[in-house]
Design a protein around this motif. Structure first.
Motif, PDB file in Angstrom:
ATOM      1  N   ALA A   1       0.976  -1.176  -0.099  1.00 51.56           N
ATOM      2  CA  ALA A   1       0.465   0.221  -0.137  1.00 51.56           C
ATOM      3  C   ALA A   1       0.787   1.497  -0.241  1.00 51.56           C
ATOM      4  O   ALA A   1       0.614   2.774  -0.618  1.00 51.56           O
ATOM      5  N   THR A   2       1.550   1.323   0.464  1.00 49.43           N
ATOM      6  CA  THR A   2       2.992   2.662   0.750  1.00 49.43           C
ATOM      7  C   THR A   2       3.621   2.808  -0.886  1.00 49.43           C
ATOM      8  O   THR A   2       3.700   4.379  -0.468  1.00 49.43           O
ATOM      9  N   GLN A   3       3.356   2.331  -1.694  1.00 54.12           N
ATOM     10  CA  GLN A   3       3.975   2.358  -2.720  1.00 54.12           C
ATOM     11  C   GLN A   3       3.267   2.584  -3.768  1.00 54.12           C
ATOM     12  O   GLN A   3       3.205   3.312  -4.502  1.00 54.12           O
ATOM     13  N   GLU A   4       1.831   2.693  -3.304  1.00 53.82           N
ATOM     14  CA  GLU A   4       0.580   3.438  -4.327  1.00 53.82           C
ATOM     15  C   GLU A   4       0.612   4.887  -4.748  1.00 53.82           C
ATOM     16  O   GLU A   4       1.448   5.565  -3.670  1.00 53.82           O
ATOM     17  N   LYS A   5       0.726   4.924  -6.228  1.00 55.10           N
ATOM     18  CA  LYS A   5       0.777   6.486  -6.460  1.00 55.10           C
ATOM     19  C   LYS A   5      -0.321   7.153  -6.344  1.00 55.10           C
ATOM     20  O   LYS A   5      -1.335   6.084  -6.807  1.00 55.10           O
ATOM     21  N   ASN A   6      -0.668   8.702  -6.614  1.00 57.36           N
ATOM     22  CA  ASN A   6      -1.531   9.303  -6.536  1.00 57.36           C
ATOM     23  C   ASN A   6      -2.601   8.487  -5.898  1.00 57.36           C
ATOM     24  O   ASN A   6      -4.372   8.418  -6.075  1.00 57.36           O
ATOM     25  N   SER A   7      -2.808   8.194  -4.784  1.00 57.01           N
ATOM     26  CA  SER A   7      -3.101   7.278  -4.387  1.00 57.01           C
ATOM     27  C   SER A   7      -3.926   8.490  -2.504  1.00 57.01           C
ATOM     28  O   SER A   7      -2.759   8.366  -1.720  1.00 57.01           O
ATOM     29  N   ALA A   8      -4.451   7.856  -1.946  1.00 49.72           N
ATOM     30  CA  ALA A   8      -4.895   8.512  -0.439  1.00 49.72           C
ATOM     31  C   ALA A   8      -5.813   7.122  -0.077  1.00 49.72           C
ATOM     32  O   ALA A   8      -5.512   6.099  -0.095  1.00 49.72           O
ATOM     33  N   GLY A   9      -5.223   7.554   1.529  1.00 49.40           N
ATOM     34  CA  GLY A   9      -5.972   6.109   2.236  1.00 49.40           C
ATOM     35  C   GLY A   9      -5.684   6.369   3.627  1.00 49.40           C
ATOM     36  O   GLY A   9      -6.336   7.561   4.105  1.00 49.40           O
TER      37      GLY A   9
ATOM     38  N   LEU B   1     -16.633   8.934   4.262  1.00 47.33           N
ATOM     39  CA  LEU B   1     -17.275  10.121   3.733  1.00 47.33           C
ATOM     40  C   LEU B   1     -16.266  11.210   3.741  1.00 47.33           C
ATOM     41  O   LEU B   1     -15.941  11.742   2.843  1.00 47.33           O
ATOM     42  N   GLU B   2     -15.658  11.873   4.497  1.00 42.17           N
ATOM     43  CA  GLU B   2     -14.958  12.969   4.619  1.00 42.17           C
ATOM     44  C   GLU B   2     -13.652  12.973   4.163  1.00 42.17           C
ATOM     45  O   GLU B   2     -13.203  13.273   3.762  1.00 42.17           O
ATOM     46  N   CYS B   3     -13.033  11.418   4.486  1.00 44.78           N
ATOM     47  CA  CYS B   3     -11.792  10.907   3.667  1.00 44.78           C
ATOM     48  C   CYS B   3     -11.957  11.181   2.123  1.00 44.78           C
ATOM     49  O   CYS B   3     -11.068  10.969   2.162  1.00 44.78           O
ATOM     50  N   ILE B   4     -13.527  10.102   1.675  1.00 41.86           N
ATOM     51  CA  ILE B   4     -13.582  10.512   0.393  1.00 41.86           C
ATOM     52  C   ILE B   4     -13.369  11.385  -0.630  1.00 41.86           C
ATOM     53  O   ILE B   4     -13.404  11.775  -1.341  1.00 41.86           O
ATOM     54  N   LYS B   5     -13.946  12.388   0.078  1.00 43.36           N
ATOM     55  CA  LYS B   5     -14.162  14.195  -0.190  1.00 43.36           C
ATOM     56  C   LYS B   5     -12.783  14.538  -0.358  1.00 43.36           C
ATOM     57  O   LYS B   5     -12.721  15.072  -0.316  1.00 43.36           O
ATOM     58  N   LYS B   6     -12.258  14.098   0.985  1.00 38.78           N
ATOM     59  CA  LYS B   6     -10.641  15.217   1.008  1.00 38.78           C
ATOM     60  C   LYS B   6      -9.748  14.340  -0.720  1.00 38.78           C
ATOM     61  O   LYS B   6      -8.847  14.812  -0.770  1.00 38.78           O
ATOM     62  N   ALA B   7     -10.012  13.190  -0.314  1.00 36.72           N
ATOM     63  CA  ALA B   7      -9.698  12.199  -1.106  1.00 36.72           C
ATOM     64  C   ALA B   7      -9.990  12.842  -2.780  1.00 36.72           C
ATOM     65  O   ALA B   7      -8.899  13.260  -3.789  1.00 36.72           O
ATOM     66  N   THR B   8     -10.942  13.262  -3.323  1.00 33.53           N
ATOM     67  CA  THR B   8     -11.451  13.353  -4.189  1.00 33.53           C
ATOM     68  C   THR B   8     -11.262  14.860  -4.556  1.00 33.53           C
ATOM     69  O   THR B   8     -10.494  15.123  -5.577  1.00 33.53           O
ATOM     70  N   GLU B   9     -11.680  15.434  -3.502  1.00 30.26           N
ATOM     71  CA  GLU B   9     -10.752  17.137  -3.682  1.00 30.26           C
ATOM     72  C   GLU B   9      -9.080  17.099  -3.948  1.00 30.26           C
ATOM     73  O   GLU B   9      -9.120  18.073  -4.472  1.00 30.26           O
ATOM     74  N   ASN B  10      -8.085  16.130  -3.843  1.00 34.66           N
ATOM     75  CA  ASN B  10      -7.158  16.286  -3.985  1.00 34.66           C
ATOM     76  C   ASN B  10      -6.686  15.578  -5.081  1.00 34.66           C
ATOM     77  O   ASN B  10      -5.782  15.349  -5.155  1.00 34.66           O
ATOM     78  N   LYS B  11      -7.675  15.126  -5.564  1.00 29.42           N
ATOM     79  CA  LYS B  11      -7.792  14.302  -7.179  1.00 29.42           C
ATOM     80  C   LYS B  11      -6.594  13.524  -7.758  1.00 29.42           C
ATOM     81  O   LYS B  11      -6.359  12.949  -8.135  1.00 29.42           O
ATOM     82  N   GLN B  12      -6.950  12.178  -6.467  1.00 36.37           N
ATOM     83  CA  GLN B  12      -7.013  11.418  -6.010  1.00 36.37           C
ATOM     84  C   GLN B  12      -6.733  10.538  -6.956  1.00 36.37           C
ATOM     85  O   GLN B  12      -8.255  10.800  -6.729  1.00 36.37           O
ATOM     86  N   LYS B  13      -6.576   9.146  -7.073  1.00 40.26           N
ATOM     87  CA  LYS B  13      -7.337   8.564  -8.261  1.00 40.26           C
ATOM     88  C   LYS B  13      -8.005   7.219  -7.594  1.00 40.26           C
ATOM     89  O   LYS B  13      -8.965   6.422  -7.933  1.00 40.26           O
ATOM     90  N   GLN B  14      -7.256   6.982  -6.473  1.00 38.11           N
ATOM     91  CA  GLN B  14      -8.229   5.668  -4.898  1.00 38.11           C
ATOM     92  C   GLN B  14      -7.798   6.293  -3.831  1.00 38.11           C
ATOM     93  O   GLN B  14      -7.211   6.982  -3.622  1.00 38.11           O
ATOM     94  N   LEU B  15      -8.995   5.344  -3.057  1.00 38.70           N
ATOM     95  CA  LEU B  15      -8.394   5.732  -1.403  1.00 38.70           C
ATOM     96  C   LEU B  15      -8.497   4.199  -1.483  1.00 38.70           C
ATOM     97  O   LEU B  15      -9.200   3.052  -1.885  1.00 38.70           O
ATOM     98  N   ILE B  16      -7.269   3.740   0.150  1.00 33.19           N
ATOM     99  CA  ILE B  16      -6.890   2.990  -0.011  1.00 33.19           C
ATOM    100  C   ILE B  16      -7.243   2.488   1.697  1.00 33.19           C
ATOM    101  O   ILE B  16      -7.102   3.381   2.131  1.00 33.19           O
TER     102      ILE B  16
END
Length: 175
Positions: free
Chosen positions: A88-96, A117-132
């Motif tokens: 997981a720590t090597q995943e790029k363009n990703s939040a978790g 939902l707040e984590c999903i919102k933050k990851a989306t706002e930061n233009k991440q490709k995925q949430l792990i």
């Protein structure tokens, strides 16, 4: 009684209380390792604020109108600080996010979902490709919520933490 919950960044004065809450939550999970079995894990919970020393890592809390802490989660906008086993720590363009916990007295009120939902919102706002995220069999009740929100099991993210099987999930984000 309809209560309005607020999700916000934790204040440094709340860090110790949040650590104690997470230790209570995790130590009472059936099938989850106890403190004597995984002392470093519980030390990490006690020192939860250490995560906030990293850039783009936030300790989020859910509070009620009296500012009572009902739950918390650590959001990582950069996976290199996520600190899990596996890839997981090597995943790029990703939040978790990790270490989501809700006080026993606040269970069943949608606090865990609000934090997620707040984590999903933050990851989306930061233009991440995925949430792990990761979970264990002791947290199986949360799996249903994650899956309803669109998270999919990702076997490639699974790992063993000592004798504890840890299961990975991904939520693809459209940026």
């Amino acid at each position: 009684m309809n209560t309005n919950y607020i999700i916000r960044n934790a204040f440094p004065s709340e860090f110790e209380e949040i650590g104690k809450l997470l230790i209570r939550v995790y130590s009472q999970l059936e099938g989850f390792p106890k403190e004597n079995e995984q002392p470093n894990y519980y030390k990490m919970l006690a020192n939860i604020s250490d995560f906030t020393n990293h850039q783009e890592t936030e300790l989020l809390v859910a509070v009620d109108e009296n500012n009572t802490i009902l739950g918390a989660v650590v959001f990582f906008n950069d996976m290199q600080y996520y600190g899990s086993g596996g890839i997981a720590t090597q995943e790029k363009n990703s939040a978790g996010f990790r270490l989501l916990g809700v006080d026993h007295n606040a269970r069943g009120k949608g606090i865990g979902k609000l934090l997620t939902l707040e984590c999903i919102k933050k990851a989306t706002e930061n233009k991440q490709k995925q949430l792990i995220i990761h979970s264990t069999l002791a947290m199986k009740t949360a799996w249903e919520m994650y899956e309803k929100l669109g998270f999919k099991r990702s076997l490639d993210l699974d790992f063993m933490q000592g004798e504890l099987a840890v299961f990975g999930f991904r939520l693809p984000l459209i940026s």
